[in-house]
Scaffold this active site. Structure first.
Site, PDB file in Angstrom:
ATOM      1  N   ASP A  66      -0.002  -0.590   3.202  1.00 59.15           N
ATOM      2  CA  ASP A  66       1.436  -0.809   3.043  1.00 59.15           C
ATOM      3  C   ASP A  66       1.747  -1.905   2.032  1.00 59.15           C
ATOM      4  O   ASP A  66       0.859  -2.636   1.592  1.00 59.15           O
ATOM      5  CB  ASP A  66       2.086  -1.132   4.402  1.00 59.15           C
ATOM      6  CG  ASP A  66       1.265  -2.119   5.239  1.00 59.15           C
ATOM      7  OD1 ASP A  66       0.436  -2.850   4.667  1.00 59.15           O
ATOM      8  OD2 ASP A  66       1.457  -2.148   6.464  1.00 59.15           O
ATOM      9  N   ASN A 135       4.271  -5.176  18.588  1.00 55.56           N
ATOM     10  CA  ASN A 135       4.961  -4.013  19.160  1.00 55.56           C
ATOM     11  C   ASN A 135       4.123  -2.742  18.993  1.00 55.56           C
ATOM     12  O   ASN A 135       4.649  -1.636  19.073  1.00 55.56           O
ATOM     13  CB  ASN A 135       6.358  -3.850  18.539  1.00 55.56           C
ATOM     14  CG  ASN A 135       6.299  -3.560  17.039  1.00 55.56           C
ATOM     15  OD1 ASN A 135       5.215  -3.435  16.457  1.00 55.56           O
ATOM     16  ND2 ASN A 135       7.453  -3.457  16.398  1.00 55.56           N
ATOM     17  N   HIS A 137       2.741  -1.568  16.325  1.00 55.09           N
ATOM     18  CA  HIS A 137       2.830  -0.808  15.075  1.00 55.09           C
ATOM     19  C   HIS A 137       1.487  -0.831  14.355  1.00 55.09           C
ATOM     20  O   HIS A 137       0.701  -1.763  14.514  1.00 55.09           O
ATOM     21  CB  HIS A 137       3.981  -1.285  14.176  1.00 55.09           C
ATOM     22  CG  HIS A 137       3.794  -2.588  13.469  1.00 55.09           C
ATOM     23  ND1 HIS A 137       4.725  -3.607  13.521  1.00 55.09           N
ATOM     24  CD2 HIS A 137       2.810  -3.055  12.657  1.00 55.09           C
ATOM     25  CE1 HIS A 137       4.323  -4.610  12.777  1.00 55.09           C
ATOM     26  NE2 HIS A 137       3.151  -4.316  12.245  1.00 55.09           N
ATOM     27  N   GLU A 142       6.722   1.636  12.758  1.00 51.51           N
ATOM     28  CA  GLU A 142       7.348   0.976  13.898  1.00 51.51           C
ATOM     29  C   GLU A 142       7.517   1.952  15.063  1.00 51.51           C
ATOM     30  O   GLU A 142       7.453   3.173  14.871  1.00 51.51           O
ATOM     31  CB  GLU A 142       8.715   0.426  13.452  1.00 51.51           C
ATOM     32  CG  GLU A 142       8.643  -0.584  12.307  1.00 51.51           C
ATOM     33  CD  GLU A 142       8.200  -1.974  12.754  1.00 51.51           C
ATOM     34  OE1 GLU A 142       7.515  -2.102  13.787  1.00 51.51           O
ATOM     35  OE2 GLU A 142       8.543  -2.957  12.056  1.00 51.51           O
TER      36      GLU A 142
HETATM   37  C1  GLP Z   1       1.830  -6.482   9.405  1.00 52.65           C
HETATM   38  C2  GLP Z   1       1.035  -5.399   8.689  1.00 52.65           C
HETATM   39  C3  GLP Z   1       0.118  -4.676   9.642  1.00 52.65           C
HETATM   40  C4  GLP Z   1      -0.669  -5.686  10.443  1.00 52.65           C
HETATM   41  C5  GLP Z   1       0.267  -6.516  11.266  1.00 52.65           C
HETATM   42  C6  GLP Z   1      -0.446  -7.537  12.130  1.00 52.65           C
HETATM   43  O1  GLP Z   1       2.964  -5.990  10.015  1.00 52.65           O
HETATM   44  N1  GLP Z   1       1.843  -4.434   8.031  1.00 52.65           N
HETATM   45  O2  GLP Z   1      -0.729  -3.829   8.893  1.00 52.65           O
HETATM   46  O3  GLP Z   1      -1.576  -5.022  11.276  1.00 52.65           O
HETATM   47  O4  GLP Z   1       1.116  -7.210  10.372  1.00 52.65           O
HETATM   48  O5  GLP Z   1      -0.663  -8.698  11.418  1.00 52.65           O
HETATM   49  P1  GLP Z   1      -1.610  -9.873  11.874  1.00 52.65           P
HETATM   50  O6  GLP Z   1      -2.992  -9.387  11.682  1.00 52.65           O
HETATM   51  O7  GLP Z   1      -1.272 -11.007  10.963  1.00 52.65           O
HETATM   52  O8  GLP Z   1      -1.272 -10.153  13.293  1.00 52.65           O
END
Ligand code: GLP
Length: 240
Positions: A66, A135, A137, A142
């Site tokens: 993303d 959440n 995702h 989402e």
């Molecule tokens: C963002 C990214 C996700 C990632 C998530 C969790 O929203 N788009 O791909 O998995 O954050 O991030 P973190 O690893 O910093 O908790």
């Protein structure tokens, strides 16, 4: 699903990095799906170290999950920038083989279509790394995202904007949209590794692994995939 509960962030990272390097050694031209966020940072540090010890990235192709809409690749909070800083500049991967959605494409719908087409053109993703949002995702898909979605433009939820605000000077600077590989794009990967650490992820991991399979829990779709490994530290795995 294969579930591995490790002691801490470092052992989680080591477990995942070993899976990645085993793929690379088995197929030098592996197509890797990559994630951003804090969860994979240890994995990327280890891959840099493995590269110094001889793991070859010269034929590796990567696709990131993303990118924020509105941030160019040289913006320090963009995911392109993150990947350059944390992995691409540290290993011998060819720049032309690294793909991150273009968040400032003039035609975002076309960007989404061509991203999926580029993945198809190289025969699909061999190994997809995933983090998870609080959440549940995956990518930026989402809760409520249909399982049939391919790469698409996403409106971020308030909870995701809040979670990601720590990387920005203020919450108002967090982009409100992103381009994300869809649930279907992710599920088409041949192998998937989902990683999570810390107690704030325990509910999301529990729901993903043991909950009902429903678009309300995006990561629960992984229960339907034939080759998923979930690697968590004790805190994230505490409800399993
Ligand atoms: C963002 C990214 C996700 C990632 C998530 C969790 O929203 N788009 O791909 O998995 O954050 O991030 P973190 O690893 O910093 O908790």
């Amino acid at each position: 699903m294969n579930i591995v509960v490790t002691n801490n962030f470092d052992s989680m990272s080591e477990e995942v990095a070993k899976i990645v390097s085993a793929h690379i050694k088995q197929k030098l031209s592996s197509v890797l799906g990559l994630a951003t966020g804090s969860s994979p940072l240890g994995v990327y540090r280890l891959l840099e170290e493995y590269h110094r010890r001889g793991v070859d990235f010269s034929q590796i192709i990567t696709f990131n999950l993303d990118e924020y809409v509105g941030l160019s690749g040289d913006h320090p909070q963009s995911y392109r920038y993150y990947m350059e800083a944390n992995l691409f500049s540290k290993v011998n991967i060819k720049p032309k083989n690294t793909h991150v959605p273009n968040g400032i494409a003039r035609d975002l719908q076309e960007e989404c279509r061509s991203y999926d087409a580029a993945i198809r053109a190289v025969g699909g993703i061999d190994l997809q790394l995933l983090g998870i949002g609080t959440n549940a995702h995956i990518g930026f898909n989402e809760p409520g995202t249909a399982f049939g979605t391919t790469t698409h433009v996403v409106d971020l939820t308030q909870s995701t904007i809040r979670d990601n605000a720590r990387f920005f000077a203020s919450p108002s600077e967090v982009p409100t949209q992103a381009v994300s590989m869809g649930i279907k794009s992710i599920m088409q990967a041949k192998n998937i590794v989902l990683m999570a650490n810390g107690g704030s992820k325990a509910d999301a991991i529990f729901a993903a692994v043991r909950g009902p399979v429903t678009p309300e829990i995006p990561a629960s779709v992984l229960q339907l995939h034939p080759s998923v490994t979930v690697v968590v530290d004790q805190a994230a795995g505490s409800r399993l």
